[in-house]
Each structure stands twice: as C-alpha cells, then as structure tokens.
Write a protein that holds these residues in place. Structure first.
Motif, mmCIF file in Angstrom:
data_model
loop_
_atom_site.group_PDB
_atom_site.id
_atom_site.type_symbol
_atom_site.label_atom_id
_atom_site.label_comp_id
_atom_site.label_asym_id
_atom_site.label_seq_id
_atom_site.Cartn_x
_atom_site.Cartn_y
_atom_site.Cartn_z
ATOM 1 N N PRO A 66 2.828 5.015 -2.625
ATOM 2 C CA PRO A 66 3.361 4.908 -1.262
ATOM 3 C C PRO A 66 3.003 6.145 -0.434
ATOM 4 C CG PRO A 66 5.042 4.327 -2.882
ATOM 5 C CD PRO A 66 3.903 4.918 -3.641
ATOM 6 N N PHE A 119 4.459 11.038 -2.744
ATOM 7 C CA PHE A 119 4.207 10.331 -3.986
ATOM 8 C C PHE A 119 2.830 10.658 -4.546
ATOM 9 C CE2 PHE A 119 7.539 7.145 -4.795
ATOM 10 C CZ PHE A 119 8.315 7.334 -3.673
ATOM 11 N N GLY A 120 2.756 10.667 -5.874
ATOM 12 C CA GLY A 120 1.470 10.734 -6.540
ATOM 13 C C GLY A 120 0.828 9.354 -6.552
ATOM 14 N N LEU A 142 6.980 -0.494 2.887
ATOM 15 C CA LEU A 142 8.214 -0.304 2.138
ATOM 16 C C LEU A 142 9.216 0.490 2.952
ATOM 17 C CD1 LEU A 142 6.598 0.732 -1.261
ATOM 18 C CD2 LEU A 142 7.885 -1.375 -0.879
ATOM 19 N N GLY A 182 6.415 -5.706 -7.833
ATOM 20 C CA GLY A 182 7.736 -5.246 -7.422
ATOM 21 C C GLY A 182 7.685 -4.019 -6.531
ATOM 22 N N HIS A 183 8.826 -3.388 -6.367
ATOM 23 C CA HIS A 183 8.920 -2.203 -5.536
ATOM 24 C C HIS A 183 9.335 -1.012 -6.410
ATOM 25 C CE1 HIS A 183 12.895 -4.153 -5.594
ATOM 26 N NE2 HIS A 183 13.380 -2.922 -5.609
ATOM 27 N N PRO A 184 9.097 0.213 -5.951
ATOM 28 C CA PRO A 184 9.480 1.377 -6.754
ATOM 29 C C PRO A 184 10.987 1.425 -6.995
ATOM 30 C CG PRO A 184 7.968 2.005 -4.999
ATOM 31 C CD PRO A 184 8.399 0.599 -4.716
ATOM 32 N N VAL A 185 11.356 1.735 -8.241
ATOM 33 C CA VAL A 185 12.756 1.864 -8.620
ATOM 34 C C VAL A 185 12.978 3.271 -9.146
ATOM 35 C CG1 VAL A 185 14.560 1.052 -10.190
ATOM 36 C CG2 VAL A 185 12.997 -0.591 -9.136
ATOM 37 N N PHE A 220 14.518 1.519 -2.650
ATOM 38 C CA PHE A 220 13.498 0.807 -1.883
ATOM 39 C C PHE A 220 13.860 -0.665 -1.719
ATOM 40 C CE2 PHE A 220 9.842 3.533 -1.141
ATOM 41 C CZ PHE A 220 10.086 4.601 -1.989
ATOM 42 N N GLY A 221 13.409 -1.216 -0.597
ATOM 43 C CA GLY A 221 13.447 -2.656 -0.416
ATOM 44 C C GLY A 221 12.244 -3.296 -1.086
ATOM 45 N N SER A 222 12.199 -4.607 -1.039
ATOM 46 C CA SER A 222 11.113 -5.347 -1.692
ATOM 47 C C SER A 222 9.800 -5.271 -0.926
ATOM 48 C CB SER A 222 11.510 -6.807 -1.880
ATOM 49 O OG SER A 222 12.631 -6.904 -2.731
ATOM 50 N N TYR A 252 7.418 3.693 4.278
ATOM 51 C CA TYR A 252 6.207 4.049 3.555
ATOM 52 C C TYR A 252 5.219 2.887 3.644
ATOM 53 C CZ TYR A 252 8.190 8.218 1.320
ATOM 54 O OH TYR A 252 8.724 9.464 1.083
ATOM 55 N N PHE A 271 5.394 6.455 -10.950
ATOM 56 C CA PHE A 271 5.067 7.402 -9.894
ATOM 57 C C PHE A 271 5.954 8.635 -10.003
ATOM 58 C CE2 PHE A 271 2.233 4.947 -7.297
ATOM 59 C CZ PHE A 271 2.650 3.625 -7.400
ATOM 60 N N ARG A 281 9.228 -11.159 4.226
ATOM 61 C CA ARG A 281 8.665 -10.758 2.939
ATOM 62 C C ARG A 281 7.131 -10.731 3.013
ATOM 63 N NH1 ARG A 281 7.846 -8.496 -1.088
ATOM 64 N NH2 ARG A 281 8.394 -9.027 -3.232
ATOM 65 N N GLN A 323 2.056 1.185 1.477
ATOM 66 C CA GLN A 323 1.442 1.196 0.149
ATOM 67 C C GLN A 323 0.249 0.256 0.133
ATOM 68 O OE1 GLN A 323 3.857 -0.022 -3.254
ATOM 69 N NE2 GLN A 323 2.730 1.383 -4.565
#
Lengths: 114, 112
Positions: A43, B102-103, A91, B41-44, A105-107, A35, B88, A9, A37
């Motif tokens: 990303p 991605f933007g 990511l 967090g991460h993109p959802v 996506f993963g964390s 990706y 995004f 992590r 970020q």
C-alpha cells in the motif's frame, strides 16, 4: 460499526470519468488514512485525516485526486478525469490514534479504468 | 521512493518448515508494525514493536525489532497452509509524518 466499510467494492470507470469512493471508519476512530495498492505491491500512502482536518495529503498523485472528511467520520476520495494509471485498489484505514495503534483496513475499492 | 525494504519478495516454504522475512530501512524508525494480507483480502494488523531490541511472540510467529531500530524480522515456525499470504512491515518514520510507510511485502506460498 464493527469494521471499516468501503463502497463500492468494485468500480469500472471509462477514462475521463469522475469517481467517488466512500469510507465509513470505525466509530470513534480519530485517524483515517487512504492508501493506493497496485497489483503485487505494498500500500502507498495517499492522505491522512485527524477528525475532519486533512493533516497530510503529500501522497496524492495529482490535483485530480481530492479527499474530504467534513464531519470527522465518513470520508470520500474523489478522482476526477480518471486515467488508466489510476487503476488500483484504494484502501481506507482507521485508527484510534495515528501513531499508537495499528490500523484497521477496509476491504478496499478495486477501481478499473477502461 | 521506498524507504522500507522487505526481503525476500517471495518465499516458497514446505509445510512444517520455518522461515524468516526481513524488513530494512536506512532511517531510524519510531515503530514498526506487521500486517498480513491473504490473497484477495486486505491488510490485517498483526503486531506493533516500539522498543529497541523488542521481541514479541504470537503462537508460531516471532517478531523482532533491531537494536538500532532500523530493521525488523518475522520468523514463522512449523509453517501451515493457513500462513499463505503476503506479510507487510510498515514503519512510522518521524521525518515522514504520522503515517505508516509500507514495505513491498513478502509473498508466502506453502507447499503441502
């Protein structure tokens, strides 16, 4: 598994060290993406696999970056001789198909190079 | 270079108000997706738009794909504190291959 799993992590590396980041995608997902970020940014694409084939690696910043997915499931992103500019969140995302579905996506792995 | 531009970069909204965020490209897009990333967090994945002029709704969120397939918008009505995060847009650009571009995102802060 239920989601995309990434490890570690968090990773702190000394400049010049090699690191390996792992991604375990959703079972059965054909497409896998990496990706990068940076803080406060969107990303940025690094590389894409369809099963075990690496179809696009145009986003890898330098030849210090290498990714593999030898059996079409788990993927590893390796960064050799890390530099400070490599500090970012990495990511991993998977999808049943590259163009038809959204990505899960993963964390992420937060890499800090000191 | 960035092929997908999002505006505004930041959006401060009073709780209960509406707002819209925009996604623009100079290139025709094969499809567009929207993601939400909560702080830390991460993109959802939220939604995908494919057809010219397509409009899709998810509760208080309305997504639109432009007629020329070069832009998209996300409109949120009656903003709630749970809407906080970065939104995004991500586009599939034929010339760029089978991956999403991605933007830069719109960071939404909600004032209670």
């Amino acid at each position: 598994g239920a989601g995309v799993s990434q490890s570690p992590r968090y990773k702190v590396a000394k400049r010049g060290q090699d690191v390996a980041l792992r991604c375990d995608p959703i079972s059965g997902h054909v497409s896998l993406f990496w990706y990068q970020q940076a803080l406060g940014q969107g990303p940025e694409f690094l590389t894409y696999f369809q099963n075990e084939a690496q179809l696009d690696k145009s986003g890898l910043p330098s030849d210090r970056f290498f990714a593999e997915r030898p059996e079409g499931s788990v993927s590893t992103l390796k960064i050799q001789r890390t530099q400070q500019e490599d500090s970012a969140v990495y990511l991993c995302a998977s999808s049943p198909h590259a163009v038809t579905y959204g990505y899960t996506f993963g964390s992420g792995t937060r890499l800090t190079v000191v | 270079g960035q092929q997908v531009m999002q505006i505004p970069q930041y959006q401060h909204v009073q709780e209960g108000e509406d707002f819209t965020t925009y996604c623009n490209s100079s290139t025709t897009l094969s499809n567009i997706q929207w993601y939400k990333q909560r702080p830390g967090g991460h993109p959802v994945f939220l939604i995908q738009l494919v057809k010219s002029g397509e409009v899709k709704k998810q509760k208080r969120l309305t997504f639109q794909f432009g007629e020329a397939k070069k832009n998209s918008s996300l409109h949120i009505t009656a903003t709630q504190t749970t809407d906080v995060g970065t939104y995004f847009c991500a586009a599939l650009i034929k010339a760029a291959g089978n991956k999403l571009t991605f933007g830069g995102g719109t960071r939404v802060l909600v004032k209670p």
